[in-house]
Design a protein around this motif. Sequence first.
Motif, PDB file in Angstrom:
ATOM      1  N   LEU A  72      49.141  42.447  11.941  1.00  0.00           N
ATOM      2  CA  LEU A  72      47.892  43.142  11.669  1.00  0.00           C
ATOM      3  C   LEU A  72      46.908  42.765  12.763  1.00  0.00           C
ATOM      4  CD1 LEU A  72      45.912  44.690   9.682  1.00  0.00           C
ATOM      5  CD2 LEU A  72      45.461  42.446   8.690  1.00  0.00           C
ATOM      6  N   ALA A  73      46.166  43.748  13.254  1.00  0.00           N
ATOM      7  CA  ALA A  73      45.105  43.481  14.229  1.00  0.00           C
ATOM      8  C   ALA A  73      43.792  43.990  13.654  1.00  0.00           C
ATOM      9  CB  ALA A  73      45.394  44.178  15.554  1.00  0.00           C
ATOM     10  N   VAL A  74      42.735  43.237  13.906  1.00  0.00           N
ATOM     11  CA  VAL A  74      41.390  43.590  13.453  1.00  0.00           C
ATOM     12  C   VAL A  74      40.476  43.510  14.668  1.00  0.00           C
ATOM     13  CG1 VAL A  74      39.506  42.968  11.899  1.00  0.00           C
ATOM     14  CG2 VAL A  74      41.871  42.573  11.200  1.00  0.00           C
ATOM     15  N   SER A  75      39.605  44.506  14.811  1.00  0.00           N
ATOM     16  CA  SER A  75      38.708  44.555  15.954  1.00  0.00           C
ATOM     17  C   SER A  75      37.266  44.762  15.487  1.00  0.00           C
ATOM     18  CB  SER A  75      39.123  45.699  16.887  1.00  0.00           C
ATOM     19  OG  SER A  75      38.226  45.799  17.967  1.00  0.00           O
ATOM     20  N   THR A  76      36.353  43.980  16.065  1.00  0.00           N
ATOM     21  CA  THR A  76      34.928  44.101  15.765  1.00  0.00           C
ATOM     22  C   THR A  76      34.145  44.133  17.065  1.00  0.00           C
ATOM     23  OG1 THR A  76      34.692  41.692  15.612  1.00  0.00           O
ATOM     24  CG2 THR A  76      35.133  42.878  13.553  1.00  0.00           C
ATOM     25  N   ASP A  77      32.836  44.287  16.957  1.00  0.00           N
ATOM     26  CA  ASP A  77      31.967  44.331  18.136  1.00  0.00           C
ATOM     27  C   ASP A  77      31.223  43.022  18.362  1.00  0.00           C
ATOM     28  OD1 ASP A  77      32.572  47.009  18.800  1.00  0.00           O
ATOM     29  OD2 ASP A  77      31.119  47.749  17.341  1.00  0.00           O
ATOM     30  N   ILE A  78      31.728  41.921  17.801  1.00  0.00           N
ATOM     31  CA  ILE A  78      31.063  40.638  17.964  1.00  0.00           C
ATOM     32  C   ILE A  78      32.007  39.623  18.597  1.00  0.00           C
ATOM     33  CG2 ILE A  78      29.490  41.034  16.025  1.00  0.00           C
ATOM     34  CD1 ILE A  78      31.267  39.098  14.371  1.00  0.00           C
ATOM     35  N   ASP A  79      31.423  38.564  19.103  1.00  0.00           N
ATOM     36  CA  ASP A  79      32.195  37.462  19.661  1.00  0.00           C
ATOM     37  C   ASP A  79      31.601  36.162  19.161  1.00  0.00           C
ATOM     38  OD1 ASP A  79      34.518  37.461  21.092  1.00  0.00           O
ATOM     39  OD2 ASP A  79      33.570  37.257  23.040  1.00  0.00           O
ATOM     40  N   TYR A 124      40.233  40.690  17.483  1.00  0.00           N
ATOM     41  CA  TYR A 124      39.663  41.032  18.787  1.00  0.00           C
ATOM     42  C   TYR A 124      38.154  41.169  18.667  1.00  0.00           C
ATOM     43  CZ  TYR A 124      44.483  41.898  19.983  1.00  0.00           C
ATOM     44  OH  TYR A 124      45.832  41.737  20.198  1.00  0.00           O
ATOM     45  N   GLY A 125      37.455  40.650  19.674  1.00  0.00           N
ATOM     46  CA  GLY A 125      36.002  40.701  19.680  1.00  0.00           C
ATOM     47  C   GLY A 125      35.460  41.855  20.482  1.00  0.00           C
ATOM     48  N   LYS A 126      34.199  41.730  20.863  1.00  0.00           N
ATOM     49  CA  LYS A 126      33.482  42.843  21.494  1.00  0.00           C
ATOM     50  C   LYS A 126      34.087  43.304  22.809  1.00  0.00           C
ATOM     51  CE  LYS A 126      30.094  39.920  23.772  1.00  0.00           C
ATOM     52  NZ  LYS A 126      28.690  39.584  23.919  1.00  0.00           N
ATOM     53  N   ASP A 127      34.806  42.445  23.503  1.00  0.00           N
ATOM     54  CA  ASP A 127      35.395  42.832  24.783  1.00  0.00           C
ATOM     55  C   ASP A 127      36.853  43.269  24.654  1.00  0.00           C
ATOM     56  OD1 ASP A 127      33.037  42.378  26.253  1.00  0.00           O
ATOM     57  OD2 ASP A 127      33.448  40.221  26.271  1.00  0.00           O
ATOM     58  N   GLY A 128      37.315  43.463  23.431  1.00  0.00           N
ATOM     59  CA  GLY A 128      38.659  43.984  23.211  1.00  0.00           C
ATOM     60  C   GLY A 128      39.744  43.141  23.837  1.00  0.00           C
ATOM     61  N   LEU A 129      40.650  43.793  24.529  1.00  0.00           N
ATOM     62  CA  LEU A 129      41.793  43.113  25.144  1.00  0.00           C
ATOM     63  C   LEU A 129      41.409  42.152  26.250  1.00  0.00           C
ATOM     64  CD1 LEU A 129      44.271  46.087  25.214  1.00  0.00           C
ATOM     65  CD2 LEU A 129      44.597  43.935  24.016  1.00  0.00           C
ATOM     66  N   SER A 130      40.292  42.399  26.895  1.00  0.00           N
ATOM     67  CA  SER A 130      39.895  41.532  28.004  1.00  0.00           C
ATOM     68  C   SER A 130      39.045  40.354  27.544  1.00  0.00           C
ATOM     69  CB  SER A 130      39.125  42.336  29.059  1.00  0.00           C
ATOM     70  OG  SER A 130      37.940  42.856  28.494  1.00  0.00           O
ATOM     71  N   GLY A 131      38.760  40.279  26.253  1.00  0.00           N
ATOM     72  CA  GLY A 131      37.888  39.222  25.745  1.00  0.00           C
ATOM     73  C   GLY A 131      38.616  38.204  24.900  1.00  0.00           C
ATOM     74  N   ASN A 132      37.854  37.605  24.046  1.00  0.00           N
ATOM     75  CA  ASN A 132      38.323  36.551  23.158  1.00  0.00           C
ATOM     76  C   ASN A 132      39.241  37.138  22.086  1.00  0.00           C
ATOM     77  OD1 ASN A 132      38.551  34.139  21.814  1.00  0.00           O
ATOM     78  ND2 ASN A 132      36.460  34.127  21.033  1.00  0.00           N
ATOM     79  N   VAL A 133      40.444  36.590  21.951  1.00  0.00           N
ATOM     80  CA  VAL A 133      41.396  37.008  20.927  1.00  0.00           C
ATOM     81  C   VAL A 133      41.776  35.768  20.125  1.00  0.00           C
ATOM     82  CG1 VAL A 133      43.646  38.028  20.438  1.00  0.00           C
ATOM     83  CG2 VAL A 133      42.338  38.803  22.418  1.00  0.00           C
ATOM     84  N   VAL A 134      41.723  35.901  18.813  1.00  0.00           N
ATOM     85  CA  VAL A 134      42.113  34.806  17.936  1.00  0.00           C
ATOM     86  C   VAL A 134      43.349  35.264  17.170  1.00  0.00           C
ATOM     87  CG1 VAL A 134      41.434  33.390  15.956  1.00  0.00           C
ATOM     88  CG2 VAL A 134      39.735  33.999  17.700  1.00  0.00           C
ATOM     89  N   LYS A 135      44.362  34.404  17.115  1.00  0.00           N
ATOM     90  CA  LYS A 135      45.575  34.709  16.350  1.00  0.00           C
ATOM     91  C   LYS A 135      45.750  33.630  15.286  1.00  0.00           C
ATOM     92  CE  LYS A 135      50.588  34.887  16.537  1.00  0.00           C
ATOM     93  NZ  LYS A 135      51.765  34.444  17.268  1.00  0.00           N
ATOM     94  N   MET A 136      45.860  34.081  14.045  1.00  0.00           N
ATOM     95  CA  MET A 136      46.133  33.173  12.932  1.00  0.00           C
ATOM     96  C   MET A 136      47.117  33.870  12.001  1.00  0.00           C
ATOM     97  SD  MET A 136      42.321  31.686  12.078  1.00  0.00           S
ATOM     98  CE  MET A 136      42.919  30.328  11.064  1.00  0.00           C
ATOM     99  N   THR A 137      47.752  33.114  11.143  1.00  0.00           N
ATOM    100  CA  THR A 137      48.627  33.710  10.138  1.00  0.00           C
ATOM    101  C   THR A 137      47.838  33.902   8.846  1.00  0.00           C
ATOM    102  OG1 THR A 137      49.383  31.607   9.239  1.00  0.00           O
ATOM    103  CG2 THR A 137      50.635  32.516  11.121  1.00  0.00           C
ATOM    104  N   ILE A 138      48.362  34.732   7.954  1.00  0.00           N
ATOM    105  CA  ILE A 138      47.704  34.889   6.657  1.00  0.00           C
ATOM    106  C   ILE A 138      47.722  33.557   5.913  1.00  0.00           C
ATOM    107  CG2 ILE A 138      49.753  35.773   5.449  1.00  0.00           C
ATOM    108  CD1 ILE A 138      46.018  36.697   4.832  1.00  0.00           C
ATOM    109  N   GLY A 139      48.743  32.765   6.107  1.00  0.00           N
ATOM    110  CA  GLY A 139      48.805  31.440   5.481  1.00  0.00           C
ATOM    111  C   GLY A 139      47.686  30.525   5.951  1.00  0.00           C
ATOM    112  N   GLU A 140      47.332  30.623   7.232  1.00  0.00           N
ATOM    113  CA  GLU A 140      46.221  29.823   7.760  1.00  0.00           C
ATOM    114  C   GLU A 140      44.875  30.359   7.276  1.00  0.00           C
ATOM    115  OE1 GLU A 140      48.107  28.363  12.020  1.00  0.00           O
ATOM    116  OE2 GLU A 140      47.305  30.411  11.864  1.00  0.00           O
TER     117      GLU A 140
END
Length: 154
Positions: free
Chosen positions: A89-96, A123-139
């Motif tokens: 699952l990927a989620v994208s917003t306009d904040i960082d 994914y944050g405001k800069d999309g693919l070129s910005g800050n990306v956080v990956k976590m599991t649903i368990g985390e």
Amino acid sequence: MANPESLTPLSKDELQELAERAISAKEYAYCPYSNFRVGACVLLSTGAYHTGSNVEVAATPVGICAERCAIAPIVASIKRPDMPVMRALAVSTDIDPPASPCGMCRQFINEFATSRDLPIYMYGKDGLSGNVVKMTIGELLPMSFGPNDLKRNE
């Protein structure tokens, strides 16, 4: 339990497509009150991608988050034995830094995830070129309550 093939890591192309679709889904957000756009995309074991965006209404609790908007139609249109596995699952917003799924969405995702290791990319405001956080649903939802907990009561 999901079959092992459905939980294999995403290829670079799959991850790219998942991210791009989540980022694009923000364009369809209906958020006239908060102006907080959210897009989401689910990759299924069938190879299909399904997107959703947040939809607000004036009566605040009646709206729906992007994550649930992406997942609910899948659940509502496929018989349980035939239900494909969510691979990511990927989620994208306009904040960082990027926003994570809300508590209600975490519980909803947990209900339909066949593994606590389901990866969630944020994914944050800069999309693919910005800050990306990956976590599991368990985390994201430790010590969760789900369908297996109800079976323990039988």
